[in-house]
Design a protein around this motif. Structure first.
Motif, PDB file in Angstrom:
ATOM      1  N   TRP A   1       5.302  -8.918  11.469  1.00 38.65           N
ATOM      2  CA  TRP A   1       5.281  -8.816  10.010  1.00 38.65           C
ATOM      3  C   TRP A   1       4.044  -9.503   9.430  1.00 38.65           C
ATOM      4  CZ3 TRP A   1       6.081 -12.621   6.084  1.00 38.65           C
ATOM      5  CH2 TRP A   1       6.308 -12.088   4.797  1.00 38.65           C
ATOM      6  N   GLU A   2       3.699 -10.683   9.930  1.00 36.61           N
ATOM      7  CA  GLU A   2       2.534 -11.415   9.423  1.00 36.61           C
ATOM      8  C   GLU A   2       1.234 -10.673   9.734  1.00 36.61           C
ATOM      9  OE1 GLU A   2       2.947 -15.214  11.232  1.00 36.61           O
ATOM     10  OE2 GLU A   2       4.485 -15.920   9.826  1.00 36.61           O
ATOM     11  N   ARG A   3       1.155 -10.074  10.926  1.00 33.01           N
ATOM     12  CA  ARG A   3      -0.063  -9.323  11.274  1.00 33.01           C
ATOM     13  C   ARG A   3      -0.227  -8.103  10.370  1.00 33.01           C
ATOM     14  NH1 ARG A   3       1.632 -10.799  16.459  1.00 33.01           N
ATOM     15  NH2 ARG A   3       2.709  -8.821  16.786  1.00 33.01           N
ATOM     16  N   LEU A   4       0.868  -7.394  10.127  1.00 30.99           N
ATOM     17  CA  LEU A   4       0.801  -6.228   9.241  1.00 30.99           C
ATOM     18  C   LEU A   4       0.449  -6.647   7.815  1.00 30.99           C
ATOM     19  CD1 LEU A   4       3.928  -4.233  10.482  1.00 30.99           C
ATOM     20  CD2 LEU A   4       1.534  -3.579  10.787  1.00 30.99           C
ATOM     21  N   ARG A   5       1.059  -7.712   7.338  1.00 27.05           N
ATOM     22  CA  ARG A   5       0.772  -8.215   5.988  1.00 27.05           C
ATOM     23  C   ARG A   5      -0.691  -8.612   5.849  1.00 27.05           C
ATOM     24  NH1 ARG A   5       2.717 -14.114   5.074  1.00 27.05           N
ATOM     25  NH2 ARG A   5       0.992 -14.251   6.568  1.00 27.05           N
ATOM     26  N   ASP A   6      -1.206  -9.363   6.817  1.00 24.63           N
ATOM     27  CA  ASP A   6      -2.596  -9.827   6.745  1.00 24.63           C
ATOM     28  C   ASP A   6      -3.600  -8.685   6.876  1.00 24.63           C
ATOM     29  OD1 ASP A   6      -1.525 -12.344   6.515  1.00 24.63           O
ATOM     30  OD2 ASP A   6      -1.863 -12.910   8.613  1.00 24.63           O
ATOM     31  N   ALA A   7      -3.167  -7.592   7.523  1.00 26.85           N
ATOM     32  CA  ALA A   7      -4.048  -6.435   7.679  1.00 26.85           C
ATOM     33  C   ALA A   7      -3.994  -5.515   6.458  1.00 26.85           C
ATOM     34  CB  ALA A   7      -3.669  -5.661   8.931  1.00 26.85           C
ATOM     35  N   GLY A   8      -3.167  -5.863   5.464  1.00 27.44           N
ATOM     36  CA  GLY A   8      -3.079  -5.053   4.254  1.00 27.44           C
ATOM     37  C   GLY A   8      -2.200  -3.832   4.386  1.00 27.44           C
ATOM     38  N   ALA A   9      -1.319  -3.819   5.412  1.00 24.77           N
ATOM     39  CA  ALA A   9      -0.487  -2.635   5.638  1.00 24.77           C
ATOM     40  C   ALA A   9       0.576  -2.439   4.561  1.00 24.77           C
ATOM     41  CB  ALA A   9       0.183  -2.740   7.010  1.00 24.77           C
ATOM     42  N   PHE A  10       0.836  -3.483   3.762  1.00 19.11           N
ATOM     43  CA  PHE A  10       1.868  -3.380   2.739  1.00 19.11           C
ATOM     44  C   PHE A  10       1.299  -3.123   1.349  1.00 19.11           C
ATOM     45  CE2 PHE A  10       4.135  -6.765   5.509  1.00 19.11           C
ATOM     46  CZ  PHE A  10       4.422  -5.796   6.467  1.00 19.11           C
ATOM     47  N   ALA A  11       0.011  -2.876   1.282  1.00 20.55           N
ATOM     48  CA  ALA A  11      -0.651  -2.727  -0.020  1.00 20.55           C
ATOM     49  C   ALA A  11      -0.117  -1.542  -0.819  1.00 20.55           C
ATOM     50  CB  ALA A  11      -2.156  -2.582   0.180  1.00 20.55           C
ATOM     51  N   SER A  12       0.363  -0.522  -0.137  1.00 19.39           N
ATOM     52  CA  SER A  12       0.846   0.673  -0.839  1.00 19.39           C
ATOM     53  C   SER A  12       2.248   0.493  -1.402  1.00 19.39           C
ATOM     54  CB  SER A  12       0.818   1.876   0.110  1.00 19.39           C
ATOM     55  OG  SER A  12       1.621   1.636   1.252  1.00 19.39           O
ATOM     56  N   GLY A  13       2.875  -0.650  -1.133  1.00 19.91           N
ATOM     57  CA  GLY A  13       4.200  -0.914  -1.667  1.00 19.91           C
ATOM     58  C   GLY A  13       5.311  -0.460  -0.744  1.00 19.91           C
ATOM     59  N   VAL A  14       6.521  -0.488  -1.271  1.00 18.87           N
ATOM     60  CA  VAL A  14       7.713  -0.184  -0.480  1.00 18.87           C
ATOM     61  C   VAL A  14       8.250   1.196  -0.845  1.00 18.87           C
ATOM     62  CG1 VAL A  14      10.069  -0.903   0.064  1.00 18.87           C
ATOM     63  CG2 VAL A  14       8.298  -2.629  -0.374  1.00 18.87           C
ATOM     64  N   ASP A  15       8.489   2.023   0.158  1.00 22.14           N
ATOM     65  CA  ASP A  15       9.102   3.325  -0.051  1.00 22.14           C
ATOM     66  C   ASP A  15      10.618   3.125  -0.111  1.00 22.14           C
ATOM     67  OD1 ASP A  15      10.084   5.863  -0.057  1.00 22.14           O
ATOM     68  OD2 ASP A  15       9.123   6.491   1.817  1.00 22.14           O
ATOM     69  N   PRO A  16      11.251   3.331  -1.266  1.00 26.67           N
ATOM     70  CA  PRO A  16      12.696   3.072  -1.390  1.00 26.67           C
ATOM     71  C   PRO A  16      13.553   3.953  -0.494  1.00 26.67           C
ATOM     72  CG  PRO A  16      11.867   4.243  -3.310  1.00 26.67           C
ATOM     73  CD  PRO A  16      10.662   3.834  -2.520  1.00 26.67           C
ATOM     74  N   ASP A  17      13.012   5.074  -0.049  1.00 29.64           N
ATOM     75  CA  ASP A  17      13.782   5.986   0.796  1.00 29.64           C
ATOM     76  C   ASP A  17      13.614   5.703   2.287  1.00 29.64           C
ATOM     77  OD1 ASP A  17      14.737   7.374  -1.435  1.00 29.64           O
ATOM     78  OD2 ASP A  17      12.922   8.608  -1.501  1.00 29.64           O
ATOM     79  N   ALA A  18      12.719   4.764   2.629  1.00 30.87           N
ATOM     80  CA  ALA A  18      12.451   4.499   4.041  1.00 30.87           C
ATOM     81  C   ALA A  18      13.582   3.715   4.697  1.00 30.87           C
ATOM     82  CB  ALA A  18      11.132   3.745   4.186  1.00 30.87           C
ATOM     83  N   ALA A  19      14.192   2.803   3.949  1.00 34.38           N
ATOM     84  CA  ALA A  19      15.313   2.036   4.484  1.00 34.38           C
ATOM     85  C   ALA A  19      16.577   2.886   4.473  1.00 34.38           C
ATOM     86  CB  ALA A  19      15.515   0.767   3.660  1.00 34.38           C
ATOM     87  N   THR A  20      17.325   2.857   5.566  1.00 33.09           N
ATOM     88  CA  THR A  20      18.542   3.663   5.664  1.00 33.09           C
ATOM     89  C   THR A  20      19.703   2.820   6.192  1.00 33.09           C
ATOM     90  OG1 THR A  20      18.032   4.376   7.922  1.00 33.09           O
ATOM     91  CG2 THR A  20      17.206   5.750   6.111  1.00 33.09           C
TER      92      THR A  20
END
Length: 202
Positions: free
Chosen positions: A159-178
């Motif tokens: 999670w920290e590597r993805l966050r630091d790489a900017g992978a979350f910049a596009s926000g959260v897709d509400p339909d991705a969690a199931t």
């Protein structure tokens, strides 16, 4: 380089479930052989215990994959994509805090008091900074020598590597969690519980 998927199901839980189911099976056989007439009334609580043992101790699991985390608990299975995670906690069990609420991981409870005795600072070497509280403290359940701490660190690291790489910049897709409810388990447990009550009262 692709992420190495991790699957976890506690060995102790599976052993306990198998032992309980084995004892229940012997109980059912003994009841059918010794008193077939009474078996109609008294077999249901034995079957209920067996199903509960399977659901509580065998079923729970955790899968840490490239695109998210799958948490299989007693009554439902939830898929949590990485961007929706806001924090990882180990207070009572490994718990994912997400944008849509808390997701406890039944497969990774916090260790008991006897397990935390004798822990040394080296047990916490390599624990990520996001594990620390407001004053920099760590819980015994964060120790890498415990299942909850080890799994929490695997999740935090990714999670920290993805966050630091900017992978979350596009926000959260509400339909991705199931989430998927285990309706078959719920139905069987309810039916066996009703049969148990009826069998004991009639």
């Amino acid at each position: 380089m692709s992420f190495q998927e991790v699957r976890y199901r506690p060995a102790f839980g599976r052993t306990l479930a198998a032992a309980t189911i084995g004892v229940c099976a012997l109980g059912v056989i003994a009841l059918l052989v010794s008193d077939p007439a009474s078996a109609v009334r008294y077999v249901w609580p034995i079957l209920l215990v067996a199903v509960l043992a399977w659901a509580l101790f065998w079923r729970p699991s955790l899968v840490i994959a490239e695109h998210g985390i799958t948490v299989e608990n007693v009554l439902r299975t939830r898929f949590v994509p990485w961007p929706s995670i806001t924090a990882i906690d180990t207070r009572y069990s490994l718990t994912l805090h997400t944008t849509s609420g808390r997701v406890p991981v039944w497969a990774a409870p916090a260790p008991g008091r006897h397990r935390t005795l004798g822990m040394a600072p080296k047990d916490f070497d390599g624990v990520g900074e996001t594990a620390r509280g407001e004053v920099g403290e760590l819980r015994p359940a964060d120790a890498l020598t415990t299942p909850s701490g080890n799994l929490a660190q695997l999740i935090r690291g990714r999670w920290e590597r993805l966050r630091d790489a900017g992978a979350f910049a596009s926000g959260v897709d509400p339909d991705a969690a199931t989430q998927t409810w285990h309706w078959a388990t719920i139905t069987v447990v309810a039916a066996l519980a009703a049969a148990t009550v009826i069998g004991l009262l009639v």
